[in-house]
Design a protein around this motif. Sequence first.
Motif, PDB file in Angstrom:
ATOM      1  N   GLY A  28      -0.335  10.504   3.997  1.00  0.00           N
ATOM      2  CA  GLY A  28       0.528   9.360   4.216  1.00  0.00           C
ATOM      3  C   GLY A  28      -0.019   8.031   3.732  1.00  0.00           C
ATOM      4  O   GLY A  28       0.611   7.000   3.935  1.00  0.00           O
ATOM      5  N   GLN A  29      -1.179   8.037   3.095  1.00  0.00           N
ATOM      6  CA  GLN A  29      -1.805   6.797   2.634  1.00  0.00           C
ATOM      7  C   GLN A  29      -1.955   6.801   1.116  1.00  0.00           C
ATOM      8  O   GLN A  29      -2.189   7.848   0.520  1.00  0.00           O
ATOM      9  N   PRO A  30      -1.861   5.622   0.498  1.00  0.00           N
ATOM     10  CA  PRO A  30      -2.130   5.558  -0.945  1.00  0.00           C
ATOM     11  C   PRO A  30      -3.625   5.619  -1.201  1.00  0.00           C
ATOM     12  O   PRO A  30      -4.433   5.504  -0.271  1.00  0.00           O
ATOM     13  N   ARG A  31      -3.989   5.790  -2.425  1.00  0.00           N
ATOM     14  CA  ARG A  31      -5.393   5.776  -2.824  1.00  0.00           C
ATOM     15  C   ARG A  31      -6.001   4.415  -2.489  1.00  0.00           C
ATOM     16  O   ARG A  31      -5.311   3.406  -2.496  1.00  0.00           O
ATOM     17  N   THR A  32      -7.295   4.378  -2.244  1.00  0.00           N
ATOM     18  CA  THR A  32      -7.958   3.119  -1.890  1.00  0.00           C
ATOM     19  C   THR A  32      -8.406   2.376  -3.144  1.00  0.00           C
ATOM     20  O   THR A  32      -8.757   2.997  -4.150  1.00  0.00           O
ATOM     21  N   PRO A  33      -8.394   1.039  -3.103  1.00  0.00           N
ATOM     22  CA  PRO A  33      -8.828   0.255  -4.269  1.00  0.00           C
ATOM     23  C   PRO A  33     -10.275   0.523  -4.681  1.00  0.00           C
ATOM     24  O   PRO A  33     -10.589   0.507  -5.861  1.00  0.00           O
TER      25      PRO A  33
END
Length: 146
Positions: A73-78
């Motif tokens: 449920g989370q996008p990739r981290t910067p």
Amino acid sequence: MLLYSQPLTRILRLTLDDVRYHDGQINLCLGDPPTPLPEPFAELLLRHLDQRLNLTTATNQNSRWLFPGRRGGQPRTPDAIERRLRDHQIPILSGRTAALRQLVLQAPAAVIARMLGYSDEQTSRVATEAGSPWSRYAPVDEHPHT
């Protein structure tokens, strides 16, 4: 990031719904109206859509993120993306700045602001600094005084 001067954090928040097809053109919803994606970037994006990573876990297989993260449920981290960009010697901040300067030299700052989700003030300042021939372009007043 380098094509349309977008912050990495904003790119990572894009979803599949932000990719639109209209009259054979692939558009990316960064502002209003959606921004056309030229070749070869359109083809690269289509290829990415078919090969998105981190979709193999039960909690992430239906992810709508354009860049799904490892956590469901989370996008990739910067952080992970920044490391990869640095490893390939891709300048993050200076590259984005150069992209925005180039864009405001090609079109009025107000048009660029709306298409890319920037403020008029920000793009006007960059246009003036860049010596844009469009720096005196007056944006359409959406709220005319009667």
